[in-house]
Design a protein around this motif. Structure first.
Motif, mmCIF file in Angstrom:
data_model
loop_
_atom_site.group_PDB
_atom_site.id
_atom_site.type_symbol
_atom_site.label_atom_id
_atom_site.label_comp_id
_atom_site.label_asym_id
_atom_site.label_seq_id
_atom_site.Cartn_x
_atom_site.Cartn_y
_atom_site.Cartn_z
ATOM 1 N N VAL A 50 1.100 -1.135 0.040
ATOM 2 C CA VAL A 50 -0.043 0.016 -0.205
ATOM 3 C C VAL A 50 0.901 1.309 -0.112
ATOM 4 O O VAL A 50 0.670 2.103 -0.721
ATOM 5 N N ARG A 51 1.927 1.254 0.635
ATOM 6 C CA ARG A 51 2.771 2.396 1.072
ATOM 7 C C ARG A 51 3.586 2.549 -0.432
ATOM 8 O O ARG A 51 3.710 3.821 -0.918
ATOM 9 N N THR A 52 4.004 1.497 -0.879
ATOM 10 C CA THR A 52 4.675 1.600 -2.205
ATOM 11 C C THR A 52 3.671 2.144 -3.302
ATOM 12 O O THR A 52 4.346 3.183 -4.173
ATOM 13 N N TYR A 53 2.693 1.881 -3.407
ATOM 14 C CA TYR A 53 1.656 2.220 -4.390
ATOM 15 C C TYR A 53 1.480 3.647 -4.282
ATOM 16 O O TYR A 53 1.456 4.558 -4.915
ATOM 17 N N TRP A 54 1.138 4.229 -2.901
ATOM 18 C CA TRP A 54 0.928 5.726 -2.667
ATOM 19 C C TRP A 54 2.130 6.521 -2.889
ATOM 20 O O TRP A 54 1.959 7.463 -3.455
ATOM 21 N N ASP A 55 3.283 6.094 -2.549
ATOM 22 C CA ASP A 55 4.424 6.690 -2.966
ATOM 23 C C ASP A 55 4.896 6.804 -4.255
ATOM 24 O O ASP A 55 5.273 7.920 -5.025
ATOM 25 N N THR A 56 4.688 5.766 -5.006
ATOM 26 C CA THR A 56 4.531 5.689 -6.544
ATOM 27 C C THR A 56 3.809 6.937 -7.057
ATOM 28 O O THR A 56 4.213 7.477 -8.153
ATOM 29 N N GLY A 57 2.352 6.711 -6.556
ATOM 30 C CA GLY A 57 1.524 7.868 -7.209
ATOM 31 C C GLY A 57 1.767 9.119 -6.764
ATOM 32 O O GLY A 57 2.037 9.943 -7.756
ATOM 33 N N ARG A 58 2.509 9.394 -5.818
ATOM 34 C CA ARG A 58 3.059 10.732 -5.180
ATOM 35 C C ARG A 58 4.235 11.076 -6.182
ATOM 36 O O ARG A 58 4.146 12.144 -6.716
ATOM 37 N N LEU A 59 5.205 10.288 -6.536
ATOM 38 C CA LEU A 59 6.165 10.523 -7.008
ATOM 39 C C LEU A 59 5.890 11.120 -8.689
ATOM 40 O O LEU A 59 6.403 12.049 -9.167
ATOM 41 N N ILE A 60 5.192 10.200 -9.309
ATOM 42 C CA ILE A 60 4.596 10.383 -10.583
ATOM 43 C C ILE A 60 3.814 11.922 -10.734
ATOM 44 O O ILE A 60 4.119 12.598 -11.399
ATOM 45 N N HIS A 61 2.951 11.829 -9.705
ATOM 46 C CA HIS A 61 1.964 13.203 -9.947
ATOM 47 C C HIS A 61 2.971 14.418 -9.771
ATOM 48 O O HIS A 61 2.751 15.401 -10.188
ATOM 49 N N GLU A 62 3.717 14.197 -8.632
ATOM 50 C CA GLU A 62 4.604 15.603 -8.384
ATOM 51 C C GLU A 62 5.611 15.899 -9.486
ATOM 52 O O GLU A 62 5.944 17.099 -9.770
ATOM 53 N N HIS A 63 6.081 14.764 -10.317
ATOM 54 C CA HIS A 63 6.921 14.966 -11.397
ATOM 55 C C HIS A 63 6.125 15.816 -12.503
ATOM 56 O O HIS A 63 6.730 16.468 -13.234
ATOM 57 N N VAL A 64 4.960 15.077 -12.964
ATOM 58 C CA VAL A 64 4.161 15.329 -13.903
ATOM 59 C C VAL A 64 3.935 17.059 -13.639
ATOM 60 O O VAL A 64 3.742 18.028 -14.461
ATOM 61 N N LEU A 65 3.737 17.442 -12.342
ATOM 62 C CA LEU A 65 3.448 18.588 -12.043
ATOM 63 C C LEU A 65 4.432 19.901 -12.166
ATOM 64 O O LEU A 65 4.164 20.925 -12.578
ATOM 65 N N LEU A 66 5.569 19.320 -12.371
ATOM 66 C CA LEU A 66 6.810 20.119 -12.775
ATOM 67 C C LEU A 66 6.633 20.631 -14.460
ATOM 68 O O LEU A 66 7.298 21.648 -14.554
ATOM 69 N N PHE A 67 6.075 19.735 -14.991
ATOM 70 C CA PHE A 67 5.777 20.006 -16.630
ATOM 71 C C PHE A 67 4.267 20.285 -16.887
ATOM 72 O O PHE A 67 4.012 19.998 -17.863
ATOM 73 N N GLN A 68 3.565 20.937 -16.095
ATOM 74 C CA GLN A 68 2.322 21.052 -16.274
ATOM 75 C C GLN A 68 1.972 21.998 -17.580
ATOM 76 O O GLN A 68 0.853 21.594 -18.014
ATOM 77 N N GLU A 69 2.819 22.738 -17.950
ATOM 78 C CA GLU A 69 2.556 23.633 -18.974
ATOM 79 C C GLU A 69 2.612 22.733 -20.433
ATOM 80 O O GLU A 69 1.826 23.217 -21.216
ATOM 81 N N ARG A 70 3.261 21.617 -20.016
ATOM 82 C CA ARG A 70 2.791 20.613 -21.217
ATOM 83 C C ARG A 70 1.792 19.673 -21.144
ATOM 84 O O ARG A 70 1.923 18.604 -20.475
ATOM 85 N N ALA A 71 0.799 19.796 -21.676
ATOM 86 C CA ALA A 71 -0.728 19.052 -21.693
ATOM 87 C C ALA A 71 -0.236 17.675 -21.845
ATOM 88 O O ALA A 71 -0.939 16.793 -21.288
ATOM 89 N N ASP A 72 0.404 17.331 -22.850
ATOM 90 C CA ASP A 72 0.615 15.904 -23.187
ATOM 91 C C ASP A 72 1.730 15.131 -22.388
ATOM 92 O O ASP A 72 1.809 14.041 -22.213
ATOM 93 N N TYR A 73 2.532 15.871 -21.489
ATOM 94 C CA TYR A 73 3.638 15.290 -20.557
ATOM 95 C C TYR A 73 3.118 14.443 -19.797
ATOM 96 O O TYR A 73 3.621 13.066 -19.503
ATOM 97 N N GLY A 74 2.106 14.343 -18.942
ATOM 98 C CA GLY A 74 1.460 13.520 -17.933
ATOM 99 C C GLY A 74 1.211 11.889 -18.642
ATOM 100 O O GLY A 74 1.656 11.316 -18.105
#
Length: 158
Positions: free
Chosen positions: A38-62
């Motif tokens: 459970v913790r691994t899946y939550w942390d994985t989601g956090r890492l992906i989400h926060e990384h994608v936020l860094l490039f939020q100006e690029r709509a296709d990046y996520g």
């Protein structure tokens, strides 16, 4: 709430004591593995989400990021997407010690955050199985639980 099993530290003197000690050890080990999952899946989601936020100006990046991770790491795309959904839907998964990944997969289908929180608390407090939680979701939010209805076995006891 039921007492948590405690792994005995002493040497069992009789066979029944040994059997009980081994059983408790396996239960605690399985619980630890599930909590780590459970913790691994939550942390994985956090890492992906926060990384994608860094490039939020690029709509296709996520979408491209999840697809690329899926291909590079050989994880199914839906698993990675579900991890992000889990992170966004469940702000504190550590608070629900009795819930397994199956519980969370059912809970993240609920769009109403108050209902999701209420059901998470109930499932945790009453130590519902995944099928019991799925039955309760089907009862309270039938339009949001279509994919789990077929696996319902028993209804939760109030």
């Amino acid at each position: 709430m039921a007492e948590r099993a405690i792994v005995p530290t002493g040497i069992p003197k009789t066979y029944p004591e040994l059997r009980k000690a081994v059983e408790l050890t396996f239960i605690e080990g399985q619980r630890a593995v599930e909590q780590a999952k459970v913790r691994t899946y939550w942390d994985t989601g956090r890492l992906i989400h926060e990384h994608v936020l860094l490039f939020q100006e690029r709509a296709d990046y996520g979408a491209g990021t999840v697809a690329r991770l899926s291909a590079d790491m050989k994880y199914h795309r839906s698993t990675l997407q579900r991890c992000v959904q889990f992170y966004l839907a469940i702000p504190n998964c550590a608070a629900q010690r009795n819930l397994l990944w199956g519980h969370y997969k059912a809970l993240i289908t609920i769009t109403d955050s108050k209902l999701r929180g209420k059901l998470a608390d109930e499932a945790n407090r009453n130590e519902w199985s995944v099928p019991q939680l799925q039955a309760r979701i089907a009862e309270l939010a039938p339009g949001e639980a279509i994919y789990v209805v077929a696996t319902v076995i028993t209804a939760p006891q109030d």
